[in-house]
Design a protein around this motif. Structure first.
Motif, short mmCIF file in Angstrom:
data_model
loop_
_atom_site.label_atom_id
_atom_site.label_comp_id
_atom_site.label_asym_id
_atom_site.label_seq_id
_atom_site.Cartn_x
_atom_site.Cartn_y
_atom_site.Cartn_z
N ASN A 265 0.83 -1.21 0.00
CA ASN A 265 0.00 0.00 0.00
C ASN A 265 0.86 1.25 0.00
N ARG A 266 2.13 1.12 -0.46
CA ARG A 266 3.11 2.18 -0.28
C ARG A 266 3.63 2.71 -1.61
N VAL A 267 3.95 4.00 -1.60
CA VAL A 267 4.73 4.60 -2.69
C VAL A 267 5.78 5.50 -2.05
N ARG A 268 6.80 5.85 -2.84
CA ARG A 268 7.91 6.64 -2.32
C ARG A 268 8.17 7.84 -3.22
N ILE A 269 8.53 8.95 -2.59
CA ILE A 269 8.91 10.15 -3.33
C ILE A 269 10.33 10.53 -2.92
N THR A 270 11.15 10.82 -3.91
CA THR A 270 12.51 11.27 -3.62
C THR A 270 12.52 12.75 -3.30
N CYS A 271 13.67 13.21 -2.82
CA CYS A 271 13.81 14.62 -2.46
C CYS A 271 13.79 15.54 -3.67
N THR A 274 10.58 12.86 -7.50
CA THR A 274 10.34 11.70 -8.34
C THR A 274 9.56 10.65 -7.55
N LEU A 275 8.46 10.19 -8.14
CA LEU A 275 7.62 9.19 -7.50
C LEU A 275 8.03 7.80 -7.98
N HIS A 276 8.32 6.91 -7.03
CA HIS A 276 8.58 5.50 -7.31
C HIS A 276 7.45 4.69 -6.68
N THR A 277 6.73 3.96 -7.50
CA THR A 277 5.62 3.17 -6.97
C THR A 277 6.06 1.79 -6.50
N CYS A 278 7.33 1.43 -6.82
CA CYS A 278 7.87 0.14 -6.38
C CYS A 278 9.34 0.30 -6.06
N PRO A 312 3.56 -1.55 -10.59
CA PRO A 312 3.70 -2.97 -10.96
C PRO A 312 3.17 -3.89 -9.87
N LYS A 313 2.96 -5.14 -10.24
CA LYS A 313 2.42 -6.11 -9.29
C LYS A 313 3.41 -6.42 -8.19
N GLY A 314 4.72 -6.42 -8.53
CA GLY A 314 5.71 -6.75 -7.50
C GLY A 314 7.11 -6.50 -8.00
N HIS A 315 8.07 -6.59 -7.09
CA HIS A 315 9.46 -6.39 -7.44
C HIS A 315 10.13 -7.72 -7.79
N ASP A 316 11.33 -7.63 -8.33
CA ASP A 316 12.04 -8.85 -8.71
C ASP A 316 13.52 -8.76 -8.32
N PHE A 317 13.76 -8.44 -7.04
CA PHE A 317 15.12 -8.41 -6.53
C PHE A 317 15.76 -9.80 -6.66
N ILE A 318 17.03 -9.81 -7.03
CA ILE A 318 17.80 -11.06 -7.11
C ILE A 318 19.19 -10.82 -6.54
#
Length: 337
Positions: A265-271, A274-278, A312-318
């Motif tokens: 339920n989260r989104v992030r904004i940089t200083c 810039t909005l990052h939804t994931c 997006p539905k989800g992240h794909d960290f590896i």
């Protein structure tokens, strides 16, 4: 054809966005080796949104349904005059539009600001602390002063702030110290949350040698403590367990071994606006341009709606030997912790 401006933010997968994390600066007074390179190049100060612009941006999200707002960095408390932003945003607590205003900090500035944070409506904070060993602390942070952070934590507790300790689990660095860290935190009435290393930004070394799966760490802890899963939810990605022997709560944030995307339920904004939804994607939507293009929020609201519609539905960290490189190029300090 103009896209509709909605009053609430629901992404394509039916998740309603109620939690906003805002980085007020990419700068930090520490250089934790899993987060930053030692010779970080920070953004020119002229690129940053002003405090007034950050206030307006946050307020636009609150008007669209955000109920929890977390200020992050870098280290948010090194931003000049940041307390004026906290004070201004606290008006949304007074009106009931916002349920919680909080922040994540490394604790270095808490001795100075804890009482003021409490006075502006902040009731709980997260403090990042990966060890109680002074030499190890200096090694992890490259030049940090553990005593200063511990004094800051005590100042926060004295001021009446509820403190949660965040610990990044680091292989061959602090993994053997996790039980004593947990017992220390719980002994002071503080919850503790463990976090897996995330492959974000070039830090000058690979993360495979830092990465410790929390599934492995939890199994070790379960051999020593009685862990009982809890349904507690603080609005973030952590899953919690009660620890019978300490009476405290232990959280697990597992972006690698078990992602938490289904309930995001989260989104992030940089200083820089810039909005990052994931956290785990290179997606980016510029909110600075619509913010500055008009004195009203119609353009801004439309830009927010377009961005949420692309979440997006989800992240794909590896992290493995074949992918020993950042999954996303931006550092965590830019995105906001």
């Amino acid at each position: 054809m103009a896209e509709p401006i909605t009053s609430a933010m629901t992404d394509p997968f039916g998740r309603t966005i109620k939690y906003l994390r805002v980085s007020v600066t990419d700068r930090c007074d520490l250089r934790c080796f899993y987060c930053m390179s030692e010779d970080m190049t920070f953004l020119p100060k002229s690129d940053l949104l002003s405090l007034e612009e950050l206030d307006r941006l946050c307020s636009a999200f609150i008007a669209k349904g955000v109920r929890k707002l977390r200020l992050t960095g870098g280290e948010p408390l090194v931003r000049r005059n940041v307390m004026s932003l906290v004070q201004s945003l606290s008006r949304h607590l007074d009106t009931g539009a916002l349920d919680e205003l909080t922040l994540t900090t490394n604790g270095s500035q808490l001795e100075k600001f804890a009482a003021e944070l409490r006075g502006h409506g902040v009731r709980r904070i997260n403090v990042s602390l990966d060890t109680l060993d002074p030499a190890k602390f200096r090694a992890i942070t490259r030049w940090g002063d553990l005593d200063k952070v511990l004094r800051g934590i005590e100042a926060a507790r004295t001021a009446g702030l509820k403190v949660k300790i965040n610990v990044v689990a680091l292989k061959n660095m602090n993994e053997d110290e996790i039980p004593s860290l947990m017992e220390w935190a719980h002994g002071k009435g503080m919850d503790l949350t463990l976090i897996e290393v995330m492959p974000m930004g070039d830090i000058g070394e690979g993360r495979i040698d830092q990465y410790l799966p929390l599934s492995l760490l939890r199994a070790r802890l379960a051999g020593r403590y009685t862990l009982t899963d809890l349904a507690d939810d603080t609005g973030g990605p952590a899953r919690y367990a009660g620890v019978s022997e300490t009476g405290g709560k232990l959280g697990f944030i597992t972006p690698m071994t078990h992602n938490f995307c289904e309930s995001c339920n989260r989104v992030r904004i940089t200083c820089t606006g810039t909005l990052h939804t994931c956290l785990g994607h290179e997606d980016a939507s510029d909110l600075r341009k619509p913010l500055r293009a008009s004195s009203d929020d119609a353009l801004l609201a439309a830009a927010i709606d377009r961005a949420i519609g692309l979440k997006p539905k989800g992240h794909d960290f590896i992290i493995d030997r074949r992918h020993n490189r950042p999954s996303v190029s931006r550092h965590m300090s830019v995105t906001g912790g």
